[in-house]
Design an enzyme around this catalytic site. Structure first.
Site, short mmCIF file in Angstrom:
data_model
loop_
_atom_site.label_atom_id
_atom_site.label_comp_id
_atom_site.label_asym_id
_atom_site.label_seq_id
_atom_site.Cartn_x
_atom_site.Cartn_y
_atom_site.Cartn_z
N LYS A 253 0.85 -1.20 0.00
CA LYS A 253 0.00 0.00 0.00
C LYS A 253 0.88 1.24 0.00
CE LYS A 253 -3.29 2.60 2.91
NZ LYS A 253 -4.15 2.61 4.10
N ASP A 258 -2.64 10.22 3.71
CA ASP A 258 -4.04 9.84 3.87
C ASP A 258 -4.77 10.86 4.74
OD1 ASP A 258 -6.48 8.59 4.10
OD2 ASP A 258 -5.76 6.93 5.36
N LYS A 265 -10.25 12.90 8.08
CA LYS A 265 -9.79 12.47 9.41
C LYS A 265 -9.76 13.66 10.35
CE LYS A 265 -6.71 8.66 8.09
NZ LYS A 265 -7.38 7.60 8.84
N ASP A 276 1.53 6.27 5.67
CA ASP A 276 0.57 5.34 5.07
C ASP A 276 1.11 4.66 3.81
OD1 ASP A 276 -1.83 4.09 5.51
OD2 ASP A 276 -3.05 5.58 4.47
N ASP A 335 -12.27 7.16 3.66
CA ASP A 335 -11.06 6.92 4.47
C ASP A 335 -10.65 5.45 4.44
OD1 ASP A 335 -8.92 7.52 6.06
OD2 ASP A 335 -10.07 7.75 7.92
N GLU A 337 -9.51 3.80 2.07
CA GLU A 337 -8.97 3.91 0.71
C GLU A 337 -7.92 2.85 0.40
OE1 GLU A 337 -7.72 5.42 3.19
OE2 GLU A 337 -5.59 5.07 2.88
N ARG A 339 -7.82 -0.36 0.91
CA ARG A 339 -8.38 -1.56 0.26
C ARG A 339 -8.81 -1.25 -1.17
NH1 ARG A 339 -12.78 -1.89 5.01
NH2 ARG A 339 -11.11 -0.77 6.06
N1 BES Z 1 -4.34 4.44 6.90
C1 BES Z 1 -5.50 4.22 7.65
C2 BES Z 1 -5.30 3.20 8.76
C3 BES Z 1 -4.55 3.67 9.97
C4 BES Z 1 -5.17 4.48 10.91
C5 BES Z 1 -3.29 3.22 10.22
C6 BES Z 1 -4.48 4.86 12.03
C7 BES Z 1 -2.61 3.58 11.34
C8 BES Z 1 -3.21 4.42 12.26
C9 BES Z 1 -6.63 3.70 6.76
O1 BES Z 1 -6.64 4.18 5.48
C10 BES Z 1 -7.91 4.12 7.39
O2 BES Z 1 -8.15 5.28 7.47
N2 BES Z 1 -8.68 3.15 7.86
C11 BES Z 1 -9.90 3.43 8.52
C12 BES Z 1 -10.93 2.45 8.04
C13 BES Z 1 -12.32 2.78 8.48
C14 BES Z 1 -12.80 4.00 7.77
C15 BES Z 1 -13.21 1.59 8.17
C16 BES Z 1 -9.68 3.29 10.02
O3 BES Z 1 -8.93 2.39 10.43
O4 BES Z 1 -10.20 4.11 10.75
ZN ZN Z 2 -4.85 4.81 4.72
MN MN Z 3 -7.70 6.02 5.33
#
Ligand code: BES
Ligand code: ZN
Ligand code: MN
Length: 486
Positions: A253, A258, A265, A276, A335, A337, A339
């Site tokens: 990834k 992000d 966020k 990220d 968010d 994104e 996947r």
């Molecule tokens: N890059 C983030 C995941 C992340 C968050 C990694 C905090 C490390 C610390 C990912 O893209 C994301 O935002 N995931 C969301 C998914 C949710 C919207 C289902 C998350 O984990 O909040």
């Molecule tokens: Zn992300």
């Molecule tokens: Mn995200």
């Protein structure tokens, strides 16, 4: 940093020239008649060298020793984990005097201990300078890993090469993980890959927005849409074996920043979303290591990389996109994104007829909640692949932990408006993310590593870890060893 492997028993170490001599003292240490042995015996008797692992004693200008500084450090029963801890403590202690050359006397040269020692030196002496001109670059240039007998040195040679390659790979992953998003754009990452492609055995191809559209990667393209930075799709191929040998594909990834997109966020801590792209960095780092080791295997690296930004052109919650697989996706949360870019890369991976595909992603905050910062999340429907990756993580001190993929977890991904939604509820968030990816990885053995908790550290020690390059390298080389034995 230049590593050397050398034979030095403690007697030879007394006359060995180095800015600092680090001696690992195991619980079962047996003194000889040399000056270092004497120091250890006396320091133990006086209570100045605590036998607790990583406790140390620094001595300046010890009589009879060529090195001006000696650091005696206890290493308990001497496991790789304790070696790492001890070396890290000793190198940290020496930081203030900025040695150019250090020599580390190890009791034993097993692969794990050499790897642990080398990686600990590199990690403890790492200084990020790229965008911080005021930071003083690490002075350490030469590291001698010393083993007590010529036979041990000879036997340790291949493991030493592996340790050295791992350090190079981890360093590259760390460096690119740490660079701010404005210094590590998709175009920059593509350049790193192109530079790797100049090394022998590595081929690199970089695709841009037009090619991605042609391939039908509508999901990946949709994430990139809100950014002025053009997306890149990096294809790296390491060929160390015959063309007929099926490759392992690593998918990383590469979200270089992000923001969450329109599902923005919250502000605090958002800077950490420059990390990220650590999955992508780990793929680049693994290729760097492969370029040093040149093993007889084939490996493909796929990196979808772009920014996730909010903008008038950005993807909106509720939008439906069409993935390369033909499945449509309702984007309920922009968010989620990671996947969306990975699913198209997973579809692309099938064309290599891979023996296995492993994706590596800072995918979910939920994974950090379940496993913290110690173990990466591991998901795979294949017991063999999961077990091999788990074992590689243990061996490389880069551990992971398997989480389930029961079909029931996919329930929440149902959508009224597309074949699948990109998010389910909050519960089991790292598992539902993996279930989403699994829909696109049906044609080959597949595993997913969620490195959201392990790829970087927060707080005062904020910085990328270079994980899981150690695990990946270990895994790739172990499968190679198996093949040789067969
Ligand atoms: N890059 C983030 C995941 C992340 C968050 C990694 C905090 C490390 C610390 C990912 O893209 C994301 O935002 N995931 C969301 C998914 C949710 C919207 C289902 C998350 O984990 O909040
Ligand atoms: Zn992300
Ligand atoms: Mn995200």
């Amino acid at each position: 940093m230049n590593f050397e492997l050398k034979t030095l028993d403690l007697k030879a170490a007394t006359s060995h020239a180095s800015d600092a001599l680090i001696v690992l003292v195991a619980a079962d240490f047996k003194p000889a008649t040399d000056a270092v042995s004497r120091l250890i015996t006396e320091a133990r008797a006086s209570g100045d060298l605590d036998a607790t692992p990583a406790k140390l004693l620094s001595i300046w200008r010890a009589p009879g020793l060529a090195a001006p500084r000696v650091v005696l450090v206890s290493v308990g029963e001497g496991s790789a984990r304790l070696v790492r801890q001890a070396v890290s403590a000793a190198v940290t202690t020496l930081k203030a005097v900025a040695p150019k050359k250090i020599t580390i006397c190890l009791p034993d040269g097993t692969q794990q201990r050499l790897q642990a020692a080398a990686q600990a030196v590199a990690d403890a002496s790492y200084v990020y300078t790229t965008t911080k001109p005021s930071a003083k670059a690490a002075a350490l240039k030469r590291v001698v890993l010393a083993l007590p007998t010529a036979e041990k040195t000879k036997n340790a040679k291949p493991d030493f090469e592996l340790a050295r390659a791992q350090v190079a790979g981890v360093s590259l992953a760390k460096e690119w993980g740490n660079r701010p998003a404005n210094y590590a754009t998709p175009t920059h990452l593509a350049q790193v890959a192109k530079d790797l492609g100049k090394k022998s055995g590595i081929h690199c191809q970089v695709l841009g927005p037009k090619e991605i559209e042609k391939l039908g990667m509508g999901s990946f393209a949709a994430v990139a849409r809100g950014s002025v930075e053009p997306l890149r799709f990096i294809v790296l191929q390491y060929s160390g074996a015959a063309k007929s040998v099926a490759p392992t594909v690593l998918v990383g990834k590469g979200i270089t920043f992000d923001t969450g997109g329109i599902s923005l966020k919250p502000g605090p801590g958002m800077d950490e979303m420059k990390f990220d792209m650590c999955g992508a960095a780990s793929v680049l780092g693994t290729f760097e290591a492969l370029s040093h080791l040149k093993p007889a295997i084939n490996v493909v690296g796929l990196i979808p990389t772009c920014e996730n930004m909010p903008d008038g052109t950005a993807l909106k919650p509720g939008d439906v996109v069409t993935s390369m697989s033909g499945q449509t996706i309702e984007v309920l949360n922009t968010d989620a994104e990671g996947r969306l870019i990975l699913c198209d890369a997973l579809t692309y991976a099938a064309r290599f007829k891979p023996r296995a595909v492993i994706d590596i992603a800072t995918l979910t905050g939920a994974c950090v909640i379940s496993l913290g910062h110690v173990r990466s999340g591991l998901f795979s429907p294949s017991d063999d692949l999961a077990n091999a990756l788990f074992a590689a993580g243990e061996a490389a001190l880069d551990p992971c932990w398997r989480l389930p993929l029961d079909e029931e977890y996919a329930e929440g991904l149902k959508s009224n408006f597309a074949d699948v939604a990109n998010v389910a509820g909050r519960e089991g968030g790292s598992i539902t993310a993996a279930k989403f990816l699994q829909r696109f990885a049906k044609d080959y053995p597949w595993a997913h590593l969620d490195i959201a908790g392990s790829a970087w550290k927060s707080g005062a020690a904020k910085g990328a870890t270079g994980r899981p390059v150690g695990l990946l390298l270990q895994y790739l080389l172990t499968t190679q060893a198996k093949k040789k034995a067969a």
